[in-house]
Scaffold this motif. Structure first.
Motif, PDB file in Angstrom:
ATOM      1  N   VAL A 288       0.846  -1.190   0.000  1.00 56.27           N
ATOM      2  CA  VAL A 288       0.000   0.000   0.000  1.00 56.27           C
ATOM      3  C   VAL A 288       0.882   1.240   0.000  1.00 56.27           C
ATOM      4  O   VAL A 288       1.801   1.355   0.822  1.00 56.27           O
ATOM      5  CB  VAL A 288      -0.915   0.017   1.256  1.00 56.27           C
ATOM      6  N   ASN A 289       0.623   2.166  -0.935  1.00 58.19           N
ATOM      7  CA  ASN A 289       1.354   3.432  -0.891  1.00 58.19           C
ATOM      8  C   ASN A 289       0.613   4.428   0.003  1.00 58.19           C
ATOM      9  O   ASN A 289      -0.471   4.134   0.516  1.00 58.19           O
ATOM     10  CB  ASN A 289       1.584   3.995  -2.299  1.00 58.19           C
TER      11      ASN A 289
ATOM     12  N   ASP B 172      -1.000   7.261  -0.542  1.00 60.90           N
ATOM     13  CA  ASP B 172      -2.314   7.709  -0.977  1.00 60.90           C
ATOM     14  C   ASP B 172      -3.365   6.620  -0.746  1.00 60.90           C
ATOM     15  O   ASP B 172      -4.480   6.897  -0.276  1.00 60.90           O
ATOM     16  CB  ASP B 172      -2.274   8.108  -2.453  1.00 60.90           C
ATOM     17  N   GLN B 173      -3.000   5.394  -1.089  1.00 64.16           N
ATOM     18  CA  GLN B 173      -3.920   4.270  -0.873  1.00 64.16           C
ATOM     19  C   GLN B 173      -4.181   4.054   0.609  1.00 64.16           C
ATOM     20  O   GLN B 173      -5.292   3.717   1.019  1.00 64.16           O
ATOM     21  CB  GLN B 173      -3.331   3.005  -1.505  1.00 64.16           C
ATOM     22  N   GLN B 174      -3.150   4.270   1.415  1.00 62.73           N
ATOM     23  CA  GLN B 174      -3.301   4.126   2.863  1.00 62.73           C
ATOM     24  C   GLN B 174      -4.312   5.137   3.404  1.00 62.73           C
ATOM     25  O   GLN B 174      -5.143   4.798   4.253  1.00 62.73           O
ATOM     26  CB  GLN B 174      -1.949   4.331   3.554  1.00 62.73           C
TER      27      GLN B 174
ATOM     28  N   GLN C  26      -6.817   6.470   1.721  1.00 63.71           N
ATOM     29  CA  GLN C  26      -8.148   6.057   1.266  1.00 63.71           C
ATOM     30  C   GLN C  26      -8.687   4.913   2.120  1.00 63.71           C
ATOM     31  O   GLN C  26      -9.864   4.899   2.506  1.00 63.71           O
ATOM     32  CB  GLN C  26      -8.086   5.620  -0.199  1.00 63.71           C
ATOM     33  N   LEU C  27      -7.829   3.951   2.412  1.00 62.14           N
ATOM     34  CA  LEU C  27      -8.249   2.803   3.219  1.00 62.14           C
ATOM     35  C   LEU C  27      -8.629   3.231   4.626  1.00 62.14           C
ATOM     36  O   LEU C  27      -9.620   2.755   5.196  1.00 62.14           O
ATOM     37  CB  LEU C  27      -7.124   1.759   3.265  1.00 62.14           C
TER      38      LEU C  27
ATOM     39  N   LEU D  97     -11.310  -1.784  -2.732  1.00 58.43           N
ATOM     40  CA  LEU D  97     -10.072  -1.044  -2.960  1.00 58.43           C
ATOM     41  C   LEU D  97      -8.866  -1.958  -2.754  1.00 58.43           C
ATOM     42  O   LEU D  97      -7.914  -1.929  -3.545  1.00 58.43           O
ATOM     43  CB  LEU D  97      -9.989   0.163  -2.021  1.00 58.43           C
TER      44      LEU D  97
ATOM     45  N   THR E  47      -7.598  -4.117  -5.599  1.00 56.37           N
ATOM     46  CA  THR E  47      -6.805  -3.487  -6.666  1.00 56.37           C
ATOM     47  C   THR E  47      -5.328  -3.378  -6.297  1.00 56.37           C
ATOM     48  O   THR E  47      -4.509  -2.986  -7.138  1.00 56.37           O
ATOM     49  CB  THR E  47      -7.338  -2.073  -6.967  1.00 56.37           C
ATOM     50  N   LEU E  48      -4.978  -3.725  -5.065  1.00 53.85           N
ATOM     51  CA  LEU E  48      -3.608  -3.561  -4.585  1.00 53.85           C
ATOM     52  C   LEU E  48      -2.759  -4.785  -4.882  1.00 53.85           C
ATOM     53  O   LEU E  48      -3.262  -5.903  -5.004  1.00 53.85           O
ATOM     54  CB  LEU E  48      -3.615  -3.288  -3.077  1.00 53.85           C
TER      55      LEU E  48
ATOM     56  N   ASN F 132       6.309   0.474   0.315  1.00 55.50           N
ATOM     57  CA  ASN F 132       5.279   1.331  -0.272  1.00 55.50           C
ATOM     58  C   ASN F 132       5.641   1.755  -1.684  1.00 55.50           C
ATOM     59  O   ASN F 132       4.777   2.010  -2.511  1.00 55.50           O
ATOM     60  CB  ASN F 132       5.071   2.583   0.588  1.00 55.50           C
TER      61      ASN F 132
ATOM     62  N   SER G 292       5.136  -0.930  -4.984  1.00 53.86           N
ATOM     63  CA  SER G 292       3.838  -1.094  -5.635  1.00 53.86           C
ATOM     64  C   SER G 292       3.725  -0.261  -6.904  1.00 53.86           C
ATOM     65  O   SER G 292       2.925  -0.553  -7.768  1.00 53.86           O
ATOM     66  CB  SER G 292       2.706  -0.713  -4.672  1.00 53.86           C
TER      67      SER G 292
END
Length: 472
Positions: free
Chosen positions: A238-239, A241-243, A245-246, A261, A264-265, A451, A454
């Motif tokens: 997880v990068n 930005d994704q972190q 969002q999660l 979500l 998609t990772l 991170n 990915s």
């Protein structure tokens, strides 16, 4: 599973006489001790049930007391016999064979049949205590867990019980999926260590089946807890930005959106194994192997400290095998394993289509080699169901139904036993399409954090539509 009889013991019987006990090991761990007469009785039962032409050769009786050399010869013959039965697609899955192993396990550990409490860990951390019999088999315990969770019957088959080892740092090592031939309470109790746990986890690979699970409240909670746990352990990359969002979805309690979500990772749904050794691309390379998405993913550290990543698709593996060997524990002597303590060395080797006309063996030396093999087999099972146009939901429901209402003569819809050694009659062959391109490795900077990786994904070149009717 890897069956072996690496040793024998001279033990005393109830009447004071002595006898030779054969120690049956599964994955290098003692499962049970049995006498020759017990195995002979099993052989006669199998022969009566399935016919002499199906049963492998059994070492003959001896009139006189065996010499040490004859005991060793019988040990080798019995080991080959147990492996042959286990590898046979009908005999190895039979309740006759599995019930023998369950009874022998209970007798060896001297645990009487009685009511007991068993802790089963959920991926989110908390333990679920179920009240069972010590003689309950794996399917019985799974059913008890599902009942306590209020998980519907048609979803029970989507989950399995796994034996894991928890390190002092909280890391998890998957030892194996609990099998039909063992008693979970006896298995966990015999280890005599609080570091081992039984964990409930989903047992399928294709994320398309997540939808079936998420349609149910309990199934959704279990899948959500597993996904959160895998992210926290770094199994899913997880990068930043994704972190964010999660975290936002987590705070809102949007579990389905969180899982969507996560799907998609990179490495969603993968199982990550402990660092081990491989001979690809060079001998003696350190590697971290992950299994998922119908592949084994390699993070390889080369001798020059360069890091590379690559994936081996299960659809391009012609076959694979697991082998074991006895390695003497270093103690300043050169005694053979028969006279000193030994460790079991496990290796998973698979033959891979590197290019159109070039097959190559790749070997992984790991104590989790059996678990890796189990993962490969279950991936193939799913692909075969999908290719035949079947529904894994129907197969799992039928499998679960048969596990509850079994008979001695059943032919359960279970994965065939895995390869313990090369065998032309048992190799799980996956025929390969010549249209597939070769595997390749791409470099990754050693300064990259988890991170950052990915954003530098390695993508295999395999396309499912390239497979013909005879390719699987």
């Amino acid at each position: 599973m890897h069956f072996s009889i690496p040793e024998t013991e001279v033990r005393s019987g109830d009447n004071g006489s002595t006898y030779v006990a054969y120690n049956i090991h599964v994955n290098g761990v003692l499962h049970c001790r049995v006498r020759y007469s017990q195995l002979l009785g099993l052989h006669e039962q199998i022969k009566k049930e399935y016919g002499s032409n199906v049963v492998p050769a059994f070492p003959p009786k001896k009139i006189f007391t065996l010499t040490p050399a004859e005991v060793e010869q019988r040990r080798e013959q019995l080991e080959k016999y147990m492996q042959a039965v286990r590898q046979h697609p009908l005999l190895g899955a039979s309740d006759l064979f599995n019930s023998f192993l369950r009874k022998a396990q209970q007798e060896t550990q001297q645990i009487p049949t009685e009511e007991a409490a068993l802790d089963v860990c959920l991926c989110s951390g908390p333990k679920l205590t179920v009240h069972i019999l010590t003689s309950d088999q794996t399917e019985d315990v799974l059913e008890a867990v599902a009942t306590k969770l209020d998980l519907p019957d048609d979803l029970v088959g989507y989950f399995s019980l796994f034996l894991v080892h928890e390190g002092v740092d909280g890391s998890l090592t998957f030892v194996r999926k609990l099998q039909e031939f063992e008693l979970p309470y006896v298995s966990i109790t015999s280890l005599q260590s609080s570091e081992f746990h039984i964990v409930l986890r989903k047992s399928y690979w294709d994320m398309a089946y997540d939808h079936d699970v998420m349609d149910n409240r309990v199934g959704l909670n279990l899948l959500y807890a597993q996904t959160v746990s895998d992210i926290e352990r770094g199994w899913i990359l997880v990068n930043k930005d994704q972190q964010r969002q999660l975290k936002s979805l987590q705070e809102k309690g949007s579990k389905k959106e969180f899982i969507h979500l996560a799907q998609t990772l990179k490495y969603y749904g993968y199982i990550k194994f402990d660092p081990c050794i491989t001979d690809f691309p060079e001998k003696g390379c350190q590697v971290i192997v992950s299994a998922g998405n119908n592949e084994l993913n390699f993070h390889v550290k080369l001798p020059n400290e360069q890091m590379k990543e690559g994936s081996f698709k299960v659809t391009r593996m012609r076959c694979w095998r697991v082998t074991s060997s006895q390695v003497p524990v270093t103690n300043g002597t050169t005694n053979p394993c028969g006279s000193t303590k030994c460790d079991v060395k496990l290796e998973l080797a698979f033959e891979y289509l590197m290019s159109k006309d070039r097959l190559q063996w790749v070997t992984i030396t790991s104590q989790q080699a059996i678990m890796m093999s189990i993962c490969l087999q279950s991936m193939v099972d799913e692909l075969m169901v999908k290719k035949s146009g079947g529904s894994i939901k129907k197969v799992l429901k039928k499998r679960h139904h048969e596990s509850v209402h079994r008979s001695d003569s059943q032919q359960a819809l279970k994965s065939p036993p895995l390869l313990e050694s090369p065998d032309a009659n048992r190799e799980q062959i996956v025929k390969l399409s010549t249209k597939l391109n070769s595997v390749s490795l791409r470099g990754i900077s050693t300064s990259n954090s988890a991170n950052d990786i990915s954003g530098n994904d390695f993508h295999g070149n395999y396309a499912f539509e390239g497979i013909g009717d005879d390719d699987l």
